[in-house]
Design a protein around this motif. Structure first.
Motif, PDB file in Angstrom:
ATOM      1  N   LEU A  41       0.827  -1.206   0.000  1.00 36.32           N
ATOM      2  CA  LEU A  41       0.000   0.000   0.000  1.00 36.32           C
ATOM      3  C   LEU A  41       0.855   1.248   0.000  1.00 36.32           C
ATOM      4  O   LEU A  41       1.971   1.249   0.514  1.00 36.32           O
ATOM      5  N   SER A  42       0.318   2.316  -0.556  1.00 41.55           N
ATOM      6  CA  SER A  42       0.903   3.644  -0.404  1.00 41.55           C
ATOM      7  C   SER A  42      -0.250   4.623  -0.243  1.00 41.55           C
ATOM      8  O   SER A  42      -1.339   4.412  -0.784  1.00 41.55           O
ATOM      9  N   LEU A  43      -0.015   5.672   0.515  1.00 41.52           N
ATOM     10  CA  LEU A  43      -1.055   6.648   0.799  1.00 41.52           C
ATOM     11  C   LEU A  43      -1.264   7.550  -0.402  1.00 41.52           C
ATOM     12  O   LEU A  43      -0.311   8.141  -0.922  1.00 41.52           O
ATOM     13  N   ASN A  44      -2.520   7.655  -0.884  1.00 44.82           N
ATOM     14  CA  ASN A  44      -2.855   8.520  -2.018  1.00 44.82           C
ATOM     15  C   ASN A  44      -3.202   9.928  -1.589  1.00 44.82           C
ATOM     16  O   ASN A  44      -2.673  10.888  -2.103  1.00 44.82           O
ATOM     17  N   LEU A  92       1.081  24.733  -0.396  1.00 39.26           N
ATOM     18  CA  LEU A  92       0.810  23.501  -1.133  1.00 39.26           C
ATOM     19  C   LEU A  92       0.300  23.849  -2.528  1.00 39.26           C
ATOM     20  O   LEU A  92      -0.662  24.611  -2.669  1.00 39.26           O
ATOM     21  N   PRO A  93       0.901  23.307  -3.568  1.00 34.30           N
ATOM     22  CA  PRO A  93       0.439  23.613  -4.925  1.00 34.30           C
ATOM     23  C   PRO A  93      -0.903  22.944  -5.223  1.00 34.30           C
ATOM     24  O   PRO A  93      -1.200  21.855  -4.717  1.00 34.30           O
ATOM     25  N   ILE A  94      -1.689  23.605  -6.043  1.00 35.01           N
ATOM     26  CA  ILE A  94      -2.959  23.036  -6.494  1.00 35.01           C
ATOM     27  C   ILE A  94      -2.656  22.086  -7.640  1.00 35.01           C
ATOM     28  O   ILE A  94      -2.150  22.505  -8.684  1.00 35.01           O
ATOM     29  N   GLU A  95      -2.943  20.813  -7.442  1.00 37.72           N
ATOM     30  CA  GLU A  95      -2.734  19.827  -8.503  1.00 37.72           C
ATOM     31  C   GLU A  95      -3.890  19.891  -9.504  1.00 37.72           C
ATOM     32  O   GLU A  95      -3.677  19.888 -10.705  1.00 37.72           O
ATOM     33  N   ARG A  96      -5.114  19.933  -8.992  1.00 41.91           N
ATOM     34  CA  ARG A  96      -6.281  20.088  -9.862  1.00 41.91           C
ATOM     35  C   ARG A  96      -7.484  20.508  -9.047  1.00 41.91           C
ATOM     36  O   ARG A  96      -7.548  20.304  -7.841  1.00 41.91           O
ATOM     37  N   ARG A  97      -8.415  21.113  -9.756  1.00 44.38           N
ATOM     38  CA  ARG A  97      -9.651  21.596  -9.145  1.00 44.38           C
ATOM     39  C   ARG A  97     -10.786  21.150 -10.052  1.00 44.38           C
ATOM     40  O   ARG A  97     -10.715  21.329 -11.264  1.00 44.38           O
ATOM     41  N   PHE A  98     -11.847  20.568  -9.462  1.00 48.87           N
ATOM     42  CA  PHE A  98     -12.936  20.058 -10.283  1.00 48.87           C
ATOM     43  C   PHE A  98     -14.218  19.975  -9.470  1.00 48.87           C
ATOM     44  O   PHE A  98     -14.219  20.209  -8.262  1.00 48.87           O
ATOM     45  N   GLU A  99     -15.310  19.618 -10.128  1.00 48.29           N
ATOM     46  CA  GLU A  99     -16.591  19.423  -9.476  1.00 48.29           C
ATOM     47  C   GLU A  99     -17.016  17.976  -9.656  1.00 48.29           C
ATOM     48  O   GLU A  99     -16.827  17.392 -10.728  1.00 48.29           O
ATOM     49  N   SER A 100     -17.569  17.393  -8.603  1.00 50.37           N
ATOM     50  CA  SER A 100     -18.081  16.035  -8.666  1.00 50.37           C
ATOM     51  C   SER A 100     -19.360  15.957  -7.853  1.00 50.37           C
ATOM     52  O   SER A 100     -19.368  16.339  -6.677  1.00 50.37           O
ATOM     53  N   ARG A 101     -20.406  15.511  -8.488  1.00 51.75           N
ATOM     54  CA  ARG A 101     -21.727  15.391  -7.855  1.00 51.75           C
ATOM     55  C   ARG A 101     -22.142  16.672  -7.141  1.00 51.75           C
ATOM     56  O   ARG A 101     -22.620  16.664  -6.015  1.00 51.75           O
ATOM     57  N   GLY A 102     -21.876  17.796  -7.796  1.00 52.66           N
ATOM     58  CA  GLY A 102     -22.281  19.091  -7.272  1.00 52.66           C
ATOM     59  C   GLY A 102     -21.388  19.669  -6.203  1.00 52.66           C
ATOM     60  O   GLY A 102     -21.683  20.722  -5.650  1.00 52.66           O
ATOM     61  N   LYS A 103     -20.269  19.003  -5.895  1.00 48.21           N
ATOM     62  CA  LYS A 103     -19.358  19.499  -4.863  1.00 48.21           C
ATOM     63  C   LYS A 103     -18.043  19.943  -5.494  1.00 48.21           C
ATOM     64  O   LYS A 103     -17.503  19.264  -6.362  1.00 48.21           O
ATOM     65  N   GLN A 104     -17.540  21.074  -5.024  1.00 45.65           N
ATOM     66  CA  GLN A 104     -16.250  21.573  -5.467  1.00 45.65           C
ATOM     67  C   GLN A 104     -15.146  20.833  -4.727  1.00 45.65           C
ATOM     68  O   GLN A 104     -15.196  20.676  -3.498  1.00 45.65           O
ATOM     69  N   ILE A 105     -14.132  20.386  -5.478  1.00 43.55           N
ATOM     70  CA  ILE A 105     -13.038  19.588  -4.912  1.00 43.55           C
ATOM     71  C   ILE A 105     -11.713  20.153  -5.410  1.00 43.55           C
ATOM     72  O   ILE A 105     -11.588  20.518  -6.584  1.00 43.55           O
ATOM     73  N   GLY A 119       3.751  15.690  -7.209  1.00 44.92           N
ATOM     74  CA  GLY A 119       4.418  14.441  -7.522  1.00 44.92           C
ATOM     75  C   GLY A 119       3.847  13.220  -6.851  1.00 44.92           C
ATOM     76  O   GLY A 119       2.637  13.022  -6.780  1.00 44.92           O
ATOM     77  N   ALA A 120       4.740  12.408  -6.308  1.00 49.33           N
ATOM     78  CA  ALA A 120       4.348  11.129  -5.710  1.00 49.33           C
ATOM     79  C   ALA A 120       3.953  11.266  -4.243  1.00 49.33           C
ATOM     80  O   ALA A 120       3.613  10.278  -3.611  1.00 49.33           O
ATOM     81  N   GLN A 121       4.012  12.482  -3.698  1.00 53.44           N
ATOM     82  CA  GLN A 121       3.610  12.667  -2.301  1.00 53.44           C
ATOM     83  C   GLN A 121       2.106  12.467  -2.163  1.00 53.44           C
ATOM     84  O   GLN A 121       1.354  12.736  -3.096  1.00 53.44           O
ATOM     85  N   PRO A 122       1.665  12.037  -0.987  1.00 56.25           N
ATOM     86  CA  PRO A 122       0.215  11.978  -0.759  1.00 56.25           C
ATOM     87  C   PRO A 122      -0.405  13.369  -0.897  1.00 56.25           C
ATOM     88  O   PRO A 122       0.221  14.370  -0.570  1.00 56.25           O
ATOM     89  N   LYS A 123      -1.610  13.410  -1.402  1.00 54.34           N
ATOM     90  CA  LYS A 123      -2.306  14.673  -1.646  1.00 54.34           C
ATOM     91  C   LYS A 123      -3.225  15.008  -0.478  1.00 54.34           C
ATOM     92  O   LYS A 123      -3.607  14.152   0.308  1.00 54.34           O
ATOM     93  N   LEU A 124      -3.601  16.268  -0.420  1.00 57.68           N
ATOM     94  CA  LEU A 124      -4.630  16.722   0.503  1.00 57.68           C
ATOM     95  C   LEU A 124      -5.826  17.096  -0.363  1.00 57.68           C
ATOM     96  O   LEU A 124      -5.720  17.958  -1.229  1.00 57.68           O
ATOM     97  N   GLU A 125      -6.936  16.407  -0.135  1.00 57.65           N
ATOM     98  CA  GLU A 125      -8.155  16.655  -0.905  1.00 57.65           C
ATOM     99  C   GLU A 125      -9.112  17.478  -0.042  1.00 57.65           C
ATOM    100  O   GLU A 125      -9.453  17.085   1.068  1.00 57.65           O
ATOM    101  N   LEU A 126      -9.514  18.627  -0.574  1.00 57.37           N
ATOM    102  CA  LEU A 126     -10.483  19.479   0.105  1.00 57.37           C
ATOM    103  C   LEU A 126     -11.800  19.390  -0.637  1.00 57.37           C
ATOM    104  O   LEU A 126     -11.846  19.595  -1.850  1.00 57.37           O
TER     105      LEU A 126
END
Length: 121
Positions: free
Chosen positions: A3-6, A28-41, A47-54
């Motif tokens: 396992l590795s932490l995503n 922290l750099p923004i890797e990507r910004r998108f909408e899913s099921r009406g929620k902003q993410i 790189g290969a570091q684990p991400k922080l998802e808001l």
């Protein structure tokens, strides 16, 4: 099984306030910004570091007082403290030195989640 932490997900009330904290202040750099099921993410990290998802949500399912914190490594704890103070971010607890090779302190993000900044030597 290997396992590795995503990523780690934080559900936040005000995405822009959280982006100001994690991106503008902590860097922290923004890797990507998108909408899913009406929620902003927003995915933060590189790189290969684990991400922080808001994820912006009205109802937080994880309350800050539940004991979850997010930790980051810094090169200089003293410089980090001074920088954050200059940005109006107070130290919640610390610096704490549990052993000769580790020092850390805590601050709060806009939703009250604890963020630990640590320096290993």
């Amino acid at each position: 099984m290997e396992l590795s932490l995503n990523w780690i997900t934080l559900r936040v009330r005000d995405l822009e306030a959280s982006l100001n904290f994690y991106h503008d202040i902590l860097g922290l750099p923004i890797e990507r910004r998108f909408e899913s099921r009406g929620k902003q993410i927003v995915m933060l990290g590189t790189g290969a570091q684990p991400k922080l998802e808001l994820i912006q949500t009205i109802d937080q399912t994880l309350k800050p007082e539940c004991g979850v914190s997010v930790g980051f490594e810094v090169k200089s704890l003293d410089e980090a403290i001074e920088y954050l103070k200059s940005r109006g971010i107070p130290v919640l607890r610390g610096p704490i030195t549990p052993n000769p090779h580790l020092r850390f302190f805590y601050i709060l993000d806009p939703d009250g989640f604890e963020v630990q900044l640590a320096e290993h030597s």
